[in-house]
Design a protein around this motif. Structure first.
Motif, short mmCIF file in Angstrom:
data_model
loop_
_atom_site.label_atom_id
_atom_site.label_comp_id
_atom_site.label_asym_id
_atom_site.label_seq_id
_atom_site.Cartn_x
_atom_site.Cartn_y
_atom_site.Cartn_z
N THR A 142 0.83 -1.21 0.00
CA THR A 142 0.00 0.00 0.00
C THR A 142 0.87 1.26 0.00
O THR A 142 0.62 2.20 -0.75
CB THR A 142 -0.94 -0.01 1.22
OG1 THR A 142 -1.86 -1.09 1.05
CG2 THR A 142 -1.71 1.28 1.37
N ARG A 143 1.89 1.28 0.84
CA ARG A 143 2.80 2.44 0.92
C ARG A 143 3.45 2.68 -0.44
O ARG A 143 3.50 3.82 -0.93
CB ARG A 143 3.86 2.21 1.98
CG ARG A 143 4.82 3.38 2.16
CD ARG A 143 5.96 3.04 3.12
NE ARG A 143 5.52 2.83 4.47
CZ ARG A 143 5.61 3.75 5.44
NH1 ARG A 143 6.11 4.94 5.18
NH2 ARG A 143 5.20 3.47 6.65
N ALA A 144 3.94 1.61 -1.08
CA ALA A 144 4.60 1.76 -2.39
C ALA A 144 3.62 2.29 -3.44
O ALA A 144 3.96 3.19 -4.22
CB ALA A 144 5.19 0.42 -2.84
N PHE A 145 2.40 1.76 -3.46
CA PHE A 145 1.39 2.19 -4.42
C PHE A 145 1.06 3.68 -4.24
O PHE A 145 1.10 4.46 -5.20
CB PHE A 145 0.12 1.35 -4.28
CG PHE A 145 -1.02 1.82 -5.15
CD1 PHE A 145 -1.15 1.34 -6.44
CD2 PHE A 145 -1.98 2.71 -4.67
CE1 PHE A 145 -2.20 1.76 -7.25
CE2 PHE A 145 -3.02 3.13 -5.47
CZ PHE A 145 -3.14 2.65 -6.76
N TYR A 146 0.75 4.08 -3.02
CA TYR A 146 0.35 5.48 -2.80
C TYR A 146 1.53 6.45 -2.87
O TYR A 146 1.36 7.58 -3.33
CB TYR A 146 -0.44 5.62 -1.48
CG TYR A 146 -1.86 5.12 -1.64
CD1 TYR A 146 -2.83 5.92 -2.23
CD2 TYR A 146 -2.21 3.85 -1.26
CE1 TYR A 146 -4.13 5.47 -2.39
CE2 TYR A 146 -3.51 3.38 -1.43
CZ TYR A 146 -4.46 4.20 -1.99
OH TYR A 146 -5.75 3.74 -2.17
N ASP A 147 2.71 6.05 -2.45
CA ASP A 147 3.88 6.92 -2.64
C ASP A 147 4.07 7.20 -4.13
O ASP A 147 4.34 8.34 -4.53
CB ASP A 147 5.14 6.30 -2.06
CG ASP A 147 5.31 6.55 -0.58
OD1 ASP A 147 4.57 7.38 0.00
OD2 ASP A 147 6.21 5.91 0.02
N ALA A 148 3.91 6.19 -4.97
CA ALA A 148 4.09 6.37 -6.42
C ALA A 148 2.97 7.20 -7.02
O ALA A 148 3.23 8.15 -7.78
CB ALA A 148 4.17 5.01 -7.11
N THR A 149 1.72 6.88 -6.71
CA THR A 149 0.60 7.61 -7.33
C THR A 149 0.50 9.04 -6.78
O THR A 149 0.29 9.98 -7.54
CB THR A 149 -0.73 6.86 -7.15
OG1 THR A 149 -1.01 6.64 -5.77
CG2 THR A 149 -0.72 5.54 -7.90
N PHE A 150 0.69 9.21 -5.48
CA PHE A 150 0.66 10.56 -4.93
C PHE A 150 1.88 11.36 -5.40
O PHE A 150 1.79 12.57 -5.61
CB PHE A 150 0.60 10.53 -3.40
CG PHE A 150 -0.76 10.18 -2.83
CD1 PHE A 150 -1.90 10.27 -3.60
CD2 PHE A 150 -0.88 9.77 -1.52
CE1 PHE A 150 -3.15 9.96 -3.06
CE2 PHE A 150 -2.11 9.46 -0.98
CZ PHE A 150 -3.25 9.56 -1.74
N GLY A 151 3.02 10.70 -5.55
CA GLY A 151 4.21 11.37 -6.07
C GLY A 151 3.96 11.93 -7.46
O GLY A 151 4.41 13.03 -7.79
N ALA A 152 3.20 11.19 -8.29
CA ALA A 152 2.85 11.67 -9.63
C ALA A 152 1.97 12.91 -9.57
O ALA A 152 1.94 13.69 -10.52
CB ALA A 152 2.15 10.57 -10.42
N LEU A 153 1.27 13.11 -8.45
CA LEU A 153 0.42 14.30 -8.27
C LEU A 153 1.13 15.39 -7.46
O LEU A 153 0.52 16.39 -7.10
CB LEU A 153 -0.90 13.90 -7.60
CG LEU A 153 -1.77 12.92 -8.37
CD1 LEU A 153 -3.02 12.59 -7.56
CD2 LEU A 153 -2.15 13.45 -9.74
N GLY A 154 2.42 15.18 -7.15
CA GLY A 154 3.20 16.21 -6.48
C GLY A 154 3.26 16.12 -4.97
O GLY A 154 3.71 17.05 -4.31
N LEU A 155 2.82 15.01 -4.38
CA LEU A 155 2.82 14.86 -2.93
C LEU A 155 4.06 14.12 -2.46
O LEU A 155 4.54 13.21 -3.14
CB LEU A 155 1.56 14.09 -2.50
CG LEU A 155 1.15 14.16 -1.04
CD1 LEU A 155 0.77 15.58 -0.66
CD2 LEU A 155 -0.02 13.23 -0.79
N ALA A 156 4.56 14.48 -1.30
CA ALA A 156 5.75 13.84 -0.72
C ALA A 156 5.41 12.40 -0.29
O ALA A 156 4.25 12.09 0.00
CB ALA A 156 6.23 14.63 0.49
#
Length: 128
Positions: free
Chosen positions: A16-30
């Protein structure tokens, strides 16, 4: 009234952490800053906390039938990057990046996270 948090279930926090870090990172989130030993993962979405973790009753988590959480993207390229990052990190497509007739032509895409939660990202989505 002010929305303070949204919590979804997760059966595999590292995935879950890997998925959301990647998808949120694409939207500009740390990336997630929640310590690895915590029983949840959490991101701050501009004052609203987005949390994922196991069900409190100890049973496997399930996704909401009919539930979708939509995130705002800065532009069409961010929607495409969000979708691609999700696919590479264990998500499945629920709608390719494209103008969506159900959203008055706003550019969007849909994914299911590794636990089956349905998500969307849109650019140009009007709530009015």
């Amino acid at each position: 009234m002010l929305l303070k948090s949204i919590r979804l279930g997760s059966n595999d926090l590292p995935k879950t952490r890997a998925f959301y870090d990647a998808t949120f990172g694409a939207l500009g989130l740390a990336p997630c800053s929640t310590p690895e030993q915590y029983p949840i993962v959490m991101w701050d979405l501009g004052g609203v906390r987005f949390l994922l973790g196991p069900a409190r009753d100890g049973e496997p988590t399930t996704h909401a039938n009919g539930g979708t959480i939509i995130f705002e993207a800065a532009d069409e390229d961010a929607v495409k990057a969000w979708h691609a990052a999700g696919l590479v990190n264990g998500g499945t497509s629920e709608g390719e990046p494209e103008p969506k007739p159900q959203a008055r032509g706003a550019f969007g895409a849909y994914l299911r996270d590794p636990d089956g939660n349905k998500l969307g990202a849109y650019f140009g989505l009007s709530m009015g």
